[in-house]
Scaffold this active site. Structure first.
Site, PDB file in Angstrom:
ATOM      1  N   ASP B 320       0.733  -1.145   0.034  1.00  0.00           N
ATOM      2  CA  ASP B 320      -0.041   0.251  -0.043  1.00  0.00           C
ATOM      3  C   ASP B 320       0.900   1.320   0.058  1.00  0.00           C
ATOM      4  O   ASP B 320       1.932   1.238   0.789  1.00  0.00           O
ATOM      5  CB  ASP B 320      -1.026   0.174   1.316  1.00  0.00           C
ATOM      6  CG  ASP B 320      -1.996  -1.095   1.221  1.00  0.00           C
ATOM      7  OD1 ASP B 320      -2.448  -1.068  -0.140  1.00  0.00           O
ATOM      8  OD2 ASP B 320      -2.467  -1.552   1.974  1.00  0.00           O
ATOM      9  N   GLU B 361      -1.914  17.799   6.151  1.00  0.00           N
ATOM     10  CA  GLU B 361      -1.676  18.661   4.806  1.00  0.00           C
ATOM     11  C   GLU B 361      -1.398  20.220   5.508  1.00  0.00           C
ATOM     12  O   GLU B 361      -0.657  20.959   5.067  1.00  0.00           O
ATOM     13  CB  GLU B 361      -2.537  18.575   3.675  1.00  0.00           C
ATOM     14  CG  GLU B 361      -2.381  17.216   3.079  1.00  0.00           C
ATOM     15  CD  GLU B 361      -3.619  16.269   3.743  1.00  0.00           C
ATOM     16  OE1 GLU B 361      -3.992  16.547   4.851  1.00  0.00           O
ATOM     17  OE2 GLU B 361      -3.571  15.061   3.058  1.00  0.00           O
ATOM     18  N   THR B 392     -15.260  21.297   4.221  1.00  0.00           N
ATOM     19  CA  THR B 392     -16.382  20.505   3.998  1.00  0.00           C
ATOM     20  C   THR B 392     -16.457  19.825   2.862  1.00  0.00           C
ATOM     21  O   THR B 392     -15.642  20.479   1.670  1.00  0.00           O
ATOM     22  CB  THR B 392     -17.737  21.087   4.047  1.00  0.00           C
ATOM     23  OG1 THR B 392     -17.701  22.062   2.967  1.00  0.00           O
ATOM     24  CG2 THR B 392     -17.756  22.138   5.459  1.00  0.00           C
ATOM     25  N   ARG B 396     -15.261  21.911  -0.402  1.00  0.00           N
ATOM     26  CA  ARG B 396     -13.798  21.447  -0.674  1.00  0.00           C
ATOM     27  C   ARG B 396     -12.706  22.570  -0.659  1.00  0.00           C
ATOM     28  O   ARG B 396     -11.750  22.629  -1.489  1.00  0.00           O
ATOM     29  CB  ARG B 396     -13.936  20.846  -2.323  1.00  0.00           C
ATOM     30  CG  ARG B 396     -14.619  19.805  -2.487  1.00  0.00           C
ATOM     31  CD  ARG B 396     -15.026  19.081  -3.697  1.00  0.00           C
ATOM     32  NE  ARG B 396     -13.918  18.982  -4.488  1.00  0.00           N
ATOM     33  CZ  ARG B 396     -13.750  18.939  -5.687  1.00  0.00           C
ATOM     34  NH1 ARG B 396     -14.725  19.529  -6.526  1.00  0.00           N
ATOM     35  NH2 ARG B 396     -12.639  18.725  -6.489  1.00  0.00           N
ATOM     36  N   SER B 398     -10.965  25.272   2.369  1.00  0.00           N
ATOM     37  CA  SER B 398     -11.062  25.864   3.771  1.00  0.00           C
ATOM     38  C   SER B 398     -10.222  27.337   3.803  1.00  0.00           C
ATOM     39  O   SER B 398      -9.582  27.335   2.807  1.00  0.00           O
ATOM     40  CB  SER B 398     -10.241  24.771   4.919  1.00  0.00           C
ATOM     41  OG  SER B 398      -8.991  24.790   4.612  1.00  0.00           O
ATOM     42  N   ASP B 548     -10.244  -5.982   2.634  1.00  0.00           N
ATOM     43  CA  ASP B 548      -8.918  -6.635   2.339  1.00  0.00           C
ATOM     44  C   ASP B 548      -9.127  -8.100   2.403  1.00  0.00           C
ATOM     45  O   ASP B 548      -8.226  -8.734   2.044  1.00  0.00           O
ATOM     46  CB  ASP B 548      -7.722  -5.947   2.997  1.00  0.00           C
ATOM     47  CG  ASP B 548      -7.430  -4.673   2.500  1.00  0.00           C
ATOM     48  OD1 ASP B 548      -7.548  -4.207   1.455  1.00  0.00           O
ATOM     49  OD2 ASP B 548      -6.768  -3.808   3.351  1.00  0.00           O
TER      50      ASP B 548
END
Lengths: 226, 709, 554
Positions: B320, B361, B392, B396, B398, B548
């Site tokens: 992953d 981020e 939100t 999309r 902030s 998975d």
């Protein structure tokens, strides 16, 4: 169970037998017949044993060695040791006495005292027979061949015998030596095998060269195994 | 339960530099402690499982009988050393098992009998279900139990209601508590662990006696140990070599009689034992147990030895992206202003808009601005009149609205389309430069975050885009080397990611993986595994979520994260207690090391025979064939001392190699040819030469024993 | 040209000839074993046999056909030998005694051609050509057929079919063995080998005696005796007999014939598995072992090592033909014992301890360098499986060879294979040495005598057929015992090879990666050579110590 498997197994083996027979017809009958046909048609001399003839009768195969011994003193005694005939070039000792019905070697081992003793005895006997020093006798003269039918001897052994044969035949050694030299075979294609002299061919040439003189037996020991 | 229950537990391996796969050292006291077990294993019924050593034991018994009937120093010395040979073999196995036993004992302490508070009629959303107290062992599949702070969870299960912090140190050795909550991929709880806070309802998913802890105990104790396929194959080869040597020695007697050198039973038995592959025969079980043990030391539980072996064979690793190849999240890497805006201006705006953004981020933007442009990170309280606008799914973006008396300034950062629409809605006209920047970042695999600003002074408003923040995935340090190593080992790495192909491609390039699967849904993963397996490849993967589980089950080596769901753990054939996906690489290495150790010791064992022949055959026959004494190239003192030396060497080499068997031979990832070359030199040639030296040295000592001159 | 230069040149020409035929013959064999086209004559044979030429058999069915065919062959040949006096061209020979007939039938069906009889005194022409020589063809084909299934095991995937025994057998005989035999039979006749149906032909000799010159269809039998690595001579002296092998030239042709198929089969293997390098690796191991053995035997003979008799004579000439000499004899001896041929052009019994011991060791290697037709290749492939298994572990993977995994099942069959022959050799020799009556069959005293017994059992179990011929093996005990050993030594390994082939064919191949052990590089060649020498050396060292080593180290 038995009713189903037995016939299956039988069928299997029957098929196997039929396959064997089919292949036997091809490889066991057809093939040798074909080869024989071709051989007899085109190569009959070789196919029939490369025979040597004297006055039209076959006296030998050039490939199979022969005994050149004096007639037996007690015919019928299997233990009698054959005596070499000084008038002929002698072949190598043979485990089977040059009997094509009994090819094979002595199979004596390299450490077998019997072989060592036999070799020593042969060396002494040959040295006396041919009138040469024992150390000069070549190896092939004192050892048996693999087939017991070896028609060949080393050139050294052939030359060693020249004087004795010449004396017995009342020929000049030079004449006999020339015979030997004419019979020298080199290696096949120059590199295969060993140079040799074919005793059978040599003796045939010798016979044609001169009638054999009176034979004077001189041998003290047997030179061939029985 | 606060003390670390697993003594061998290592610190969590996250961030640990790649290092040589090795286990702990052998403690000499462990040998002594394992002695009683080793003696118990001399029971012929137990020995029968190991054909090579069974032959040794039968031989030892025969020589003992012979020594009793015709006593002599030589016969007794050989007898004693033959028994020691058998004993040393058992010792190796006992020591290997002993380590597991210590761990099992600690686990057992965790498995105290608990009382369960069973809810008789729990249903989702039920407010006050009836409750009854039952012993933990009485729980059945599908039962629901409630556990509150300070209580032990009575059995394995999934959290179906509530959230709690749980102390799992009993199993993982990791003392930091973990969060377990209903739904999602962190719902699995393990019996024997302790709830530290809050209250959860757990649905039991394992029968008593088959819980995770039970299985773990069985595994480390070796009780559940079955011979692995490769071990079986090797055992067949060893057994057939044993039979060949038995025949060679038994038929030697008539030959010897003919030679005039009839041999005693003691000497014949000594020759058999010297020739049969006792070294590998003695150490084979220990190697297998130690292989599992090395995994346990890395906090990985293999459900079967077969899985460990399969790990060595893996052709394809599915990794992953997030957490394995890259650090958890994307990070800000650069500020790219549009023309007319200074980079400081953009950095300041970006930082302001991210102050309240607690996502990694967002924080990385604050940090980047601080590090590159010395912009002090301001805290929320510092800014008067600031209204933070949270992210939100609809907007999309902030940001922050700063109400200054002079002007009102709004900053937004977010997805390019969202921010640009916002700017347009406020009357701005983003230039084409923005589009170029955004496309450029996307093409390099990064994520663009557009920063926009609207200022209103009086009636005038100005809306514009300031620039773009380049967010990118940060590949963990050293991954490229790791993947290069794997490639040399012939293993292909495939990165699995939910990213779009472009991003995935860029990260794959940077990390050096061989291939990637972008926008991967669980079905895609499954299909990929199937496709690889169709081509005869073995696939390893990690996973934690319930979705998975099918892929984990399909993979040849499926490592479930301990934090994952019980479905995932059930489906995989290994569980990583540290939940560290990078460990897959170590697992592969341990699998390979296990096989290499077997091969190396087999080679060593067989190569040893040459020297033993040169010791024993002249000793047996030089009396009748003096020439054979020329084979006595070690110039050993006497026939008796020569044979004794060979047997003593044969026994001692087992003990000497126990540490190697437990630790595994040194393994450095490299191509098959290099590995083979190295191991042949070391264990083939070493096996050929070492016994010549060893036997000679022993002979120098043994020749002083009266009766062996 | 001196002996030495001629000797080296002879070996070089032989190697060059083999190298030249390696590719076309190997390719032709691969074609024969893979094509699905039947020839018309083959269809006729299938119809005559009542078999289906288009079926693809599972390994047990293949084995059943093979065993049924071999069983019927043994029975047929036994009956032939017992009843030969009632048949054509019997030359008045008597029926062969029961024990000798069993021994001979077993011997020829198993491609051993151990001869406890003297051909010129025992067999009529019809038995030779339609009984014995037929087995020379089919037993050779059976060997190649078995290795074909093993190769198919490597090349096929996820199937339980390994081929059709009847098709393999028929095609190998008709398309490969028969044409080559025919061509060389004519060549041999031209070079002096006889081909007629005469009985013994009496001549009055030059010296006035009498000599019976034998006849017979020798050339046609000679070629297949060598080409099929059978080795059963028309005459007792075998290829030492001037009618079988008259000159240095025929000698080289015969050596070439007995090596050509075994040395070409690795090419067939490489072509069929789609990677000729795999074949080159195998053939390199074969050549290395063969060349080393040639050098060792020749040197031992030239320098008369540990041979008092040789020193007394001045050369190791006892048992060797003058026209061949040491170089040509040693070359033949090594080639015949490293294949399952067993034809001889000199008496191995009279070789130096080192040279003779080497011929025994050659057979003990399992006759894999290059080995018998088919049996040599499957023998070395089984050893490769063992080598790959141990080496594969050392690279940290479940060992795989040519993409097929070597798991417990594969190792079981490989282990049983390598167990079978040593068990037969050693148990057989042990029994022979345990009975004073059987020990008395030795001709030579001391360790050399033991070597004769060891040679006999090694030869029989490995289906070689040559002998330290001093041993008087035409006794009920040896005829029966060696017959049983030959049958077990031939068919038990075949069972295991076929089972292995079936097991491999069922597998899905594993892709080759950097982690895969490469099996075509010098490293693997060295490894395989080492494994062969060590495994065989360890197995037989005690026995060899009491035979050739005890004789040679004095």
């Amino acid at each position: 169970m038995a009713r189903t498997t037995l016939p299956t197994a039988l069928r299997h083996h029957l098929a196997a037998l039929r396959m064997l027979l089919a292949l036997t017809v091809i490889t066991g009958v057809g093939y040798p017949l074909l080869v024989t046909g071709i051989a007899q048609a085109g190569l009959s001399e070789q196919a029939n044993g490369s025979l040597l003839t004297t006055h039209g009768t076959a006296v030998a195969s050039r490939l199979i060695g022969q005994n050149f011994a004096l007639p037996a003193r007690h015919p019928g005694d299997p233990h009698e040791v054959p005596r070499p005939d000084p008038g002929w070039f002698q072949p190598r000792p043979s485990a089977g006495g040059y009997d094509p019905g009994n090819s094979g070697a002595s199979n004596l081992g390299p450490t077998n005292p019997l072989l060592t003793a036999t070799v020593r005895a042969r060396r002494a006997a040959l040295a006396a027979f041919d009138g040469v020093p024992p150390a000069a006798v070549p190896a092939d003269a004192v050892t048996g061949s693999g087939s017991g039918l070896d028609p060949a001897i080393s050139p050294a052994y052939a030359y060693q015998q020249v004087r004795r044969v010449a004396r017995a035949r009342r020929l000049t050694p030079a004449r006999v030596r020339r015979l030997v030299t004419r019979q020298l075979h080199g290696r096949d294609l120059g590199f295969l095998g060993q140079p040799y002299v074919n005793v059978v061919e040599l003796n045939q040439a010798l016979a044609e060269e001169a009638r054999p003189g009176p034979r004077r037996p001189q041998a003290r020991t047997g030179l061939t195994d029985s | 339960m606060s003390s670390p229950a697993v003594p061998a537990a290592t610190p969590p391996s996250t961030g640990r530099p790649p290092r040589r796969v090795a286990g702990g050292l052998l403690d000499p006291r462990q040998l002594v402690r394992s002695l009683p077990d080793a003696l118990r294993k001399l029971d012929p019924r137990v020995m029968l499982h190991n054909p090579v050593m069974f032959v040794v034991e039968v031989g030892a018994a025969l020589t003992a009988l012979s020594a009793i009937r015709t006593p002599g120093v030589f016969a007794w010395v050989i007898t004693v050393w033959l028994w020691l040979t058998a004993l040393f073999a058992n010792l190796a196995e006992a020591v290997a098992e002993g380590r597991g036993k210590a761990q099992a004992a600690a686990l057992r302490r965790a498995k105290t009998t608990t009382t369960a508070r069973r809810l008789t009629d729990w249903r989702p959303g039920a407010t006050d279900p009836a409750e009854e107290e039952v012993p933990g062992t009485a729980l059945r599949l599908g039962d629901h139990v409630v556990v509150e702070a300070g209580q032990l969870i009575p059995g394995d299960g999934d959290v179906v209601e509530g959230i709690a912090s749980v102390d799992e140190s009993a199993i993982t050795g990791e003392s930091a508590p973990v969060i377990r909550e209903s739904g999602g991929d962190r719902s699995a709880v393990t019996g024997g662990t302790k709830v530290l806070s809050d209250r959860i309802v757990v649905e039991i998913t394992a029968k008593p006696g088959e819980t995770f802890i039970d299985r773990m105990i069985a595994l480390v104790e070796g009780a559940a140990r079955q011979r692995t396929p490769n071990e079986i194959a090797l055992n067949i080869l060893l057994a057939s070599l044993t039979i060949i040597f038995l025949i060679a020695v038994v038929t030697l007697q008539p030959f010897a009689v003919f030679a005039g050198a009839e041999q005693t039973l003691v000497i014949l038995v000594a020759l058999v034992v010297a020739l049969i592959p006792t070294t590998i025969g003695a150490l084979l079980p220990a190697i297998g147990i130690a292989g599992m043990d090395r995994l346990v030391q890395r906090n990985v539980l293999a459900m079967s030895g077969r899985a460990v072996e399969a790990a060595g064979d893996v052709n394809t690793l599915l990794l992953d992206k997030t957490g394995t190849i890259t650090l958890g999240n994307r990070q800000a890497a650069a500020f790219l202003p549009v023309p007319g805006v200074s980079v400081e201006e953009l950095a300041d705006a970006a930082q302001l808009s991210s102050i309240a953004d607690e996502t990694p981020e967002g924080r990385s933007i604050v940090v980047l601005a601080k590090e590159q442009y010395a912009l002090r990170g301001r805290s929320e309280g510092e800014l008067d009149g600031a209204a933070f606008v949270p992210f939100t799914a609809q907007s999309r973006m902030s940001g922050v609205d700063l109400d200054d008396p002079r002007e009102r300034r709004s900053l937004r950062k977010g997805a390019a389309t969202a921010v640009m629409r916002w700017v347009r809605d406020n009357g701005g006209h983003p230039t084409a430069d923005v589009g170029q920047l955004v496309d450029g970042i996307a093409a390099s695999g990064g994520t663009p975050l557009v920063v926009g600003q609207v200022t209103r002074r009086g009636g005038a408003s100005d809306a514009r885009v300031l620039g773009v923040v380049h967010l990118k995935d940060v590949v963990k340090e050293g991954m490229r080397d790791r993947f290069d190593q794997l490639r040399r080992m012939g293993i292909r790495t495939v990165m699995i990611t939910g990213d779009n192909p472009l991003t995935a491609h860029a990260i794959a390039q940077e990390a050096g993986v061989d291939d990637f699967l972008a926008e991967a849904a669980p079905e895609d993963k499954m299909a990929l595994i199937r496709r690889e397996q169709e081509g005869g490849k073995l696939v390893a993967m990690t996973g934690d979520g319930t979705n998975d589980a099918p892929a984990l089950a399909q993979a040849d080596v499926g490592v479930a994260m301990n934090t994952g769901t019980s479905a995932a753990k059930e489906a995989g054939n290994m569980v990583d207690l540290d939940s560290n996906p990078t460990k897959l690489i170590e697992i592969v290495e341990i699998g390979k090391q296990l096989l290499i150790t077997r091969g190396a010791l087999t080679t060593f064992s067989i190569a040893n025979d040459v020297a033993k022949y040169f010791a024993i055959i002249p000793a047996m026959f030089a009396s009748v064939h003096p020439g054979l004494d020329r084979l006595n190239i070690m110039r050993l003192h006497s026939p008796a001392s020569a044979i004794t030396s060979a047997i003593v060497f044969n026994a001692l080499i087992i003990v000497a190699l126990i540490p190697l068997a437990l630790r595994g031979v040194r393994y450095r990832p490299s191509s098959a040819s290099e590995l083979l070359g190295r191991n042949i030199w070391l264990y083939g040639l070493g096996g050929l030469v070492l016994p010549f030296l060893g036997i000679k040295l022993l002979d120098l000592l043994i020749q002083f024993i009266p009766g062996l001159r | 040209m001196g002996d030495t230069a001629a000797g080296w040149l002879q070996a070089a020409v032989l190697v060059a000839a083999l190298a030249l035929s390696h590719r076309p013959l190997g390719g032709a064999l691969a074609h024969v074993l893979t094509t699905d086209r039947h020839w018309r004559i083959e269809r006729l044979v299938y119809r005559a046999g009542g078999v289906n030429g288009d079926a693809d058999q599972r390994w047990p069915a293949y084995l059943r056909s093979l065993l049924a065919f071999s069983f019927m062959s043994t029975l047929f040949l036994y009956a032939f030998l017992r009843l030969q006096d009632h048949l054509l061209l019997s030359l008045g020979r008597k029926p062969v005694p029961a024990d000798l007939a069993f021994n001979t039938a077993a011997s020829f069906v198993t491609n051993t051609n151990w001869q406890a009889y003297a051909g010129e005194a025992t067999m009529g022409h019809l038995v030779q050509m339609a009984g014995l020589a037929v087995q020379n063809f089919v037993s050779a084909a059976v060997g190649i057929a078995v290795v074909a299934t093993l190769i198919r095991g490597f090349t096929r995937k996820r199937t339980d079919r390994v081929g059709n025994f009847w098709v393999d057998l028929t095609r190998l005989v008709l398309r490969v063995l028969l044409p080559i035999s025919f061509v060389f039979a004519v060549v041999l006749v031209a070079a002096g080998v006889i081909q007629n149906f005469h009985g013994a032909h009496a001549v009055a000799t030059l010296a006035g005696g009498r000599q019976n010159l034998p006849g017979g269809p020798v050339a046609s039998q000679e070629t297949i005796k060598l080409l099929g690595t059978n080795g059963g001579g028309f005459f007792s002296a075998n290829s030492a007999h001037p009618f079988e092998n008259p000159s240095g030239l025929t000698n080289l042709i015969e050596i070439y014939l007995l090596l050509v198929i075994p040395f070409s089969l690795p090419r067939t293997f490489g072509a069929m598995v789609g990677d000729v390098r795999q074949g080159y690796a195998v053939v390199t191991v074969m050549v290395l072992l063969w060349a080393a053995s040639v050098v060792l035997v020749t040197a031992n003979e030239l320098y008369r090592v540990s041979s008092p008799a040789g020193h007394a004579a001045g050369a190791m000439a006892e048992g060797k033909e003058t026209r061949f000499g040491i170089w040509s004899s040693a070359l033949f001896a090594v080639s015949t014992t490293l294949t399952s041929c067993g034809a001889v052009n000199s008496a191995h019994d009279s070789y130096t301890p080192g040279g003779g011991g080497m011929t025994i060791f050659n057979m003990m290697l399992g006759e894999i360098a290059p080995g018998g037709t088919g049996s040599g290749l499957y023998g070395i492939l089984i050893l490769a499986v063992v080598a790959v298994f141990v080496a594969g572990l050392m690279v940290g993977r479940t060992p795989e060879y040519l993409g097929k995994k070597l798991r417990g099942q594969e190792m079981r069959y490989a282990s049983l294979y390598i167990l079978t022959t040593p068990a037969l050799v050693l148990v057989g020799a042990g029994l022979a040495m345990a009975f004073p009556g059987e020990r008395a069959a030795m001709l030579n005293p001391g360790p050399h005598g033991f070597s004769e017994v060891l040679y006999a059992l090694t030869s029989a179990a490995n289906n070689n057929g040559s002998a330290f011929a001093g041993l008087s093996a035409d006794t009920v005990w040896y005829n029966t015992g060696l017959g049983v050993v030959m049958l077990l030594g031939r068919f038990l390994p075949m069972v295991f090879v076929l089972a292995l082939a079936g097991s491999l064919a069922g597998q899905q191949p594993v892709p080759v990666t950097a982690g895969t052990l490469p099996t075509h590089r010098p490293q693997f060649i060295g490894l395989l050579t080492g494994v062969i020498l060590i495994v065989v050396g360890l197995t037989y060292f005690p026995a060899l110590a009491l035979g050739p080593l005890a004789e040679g180290l004095r």
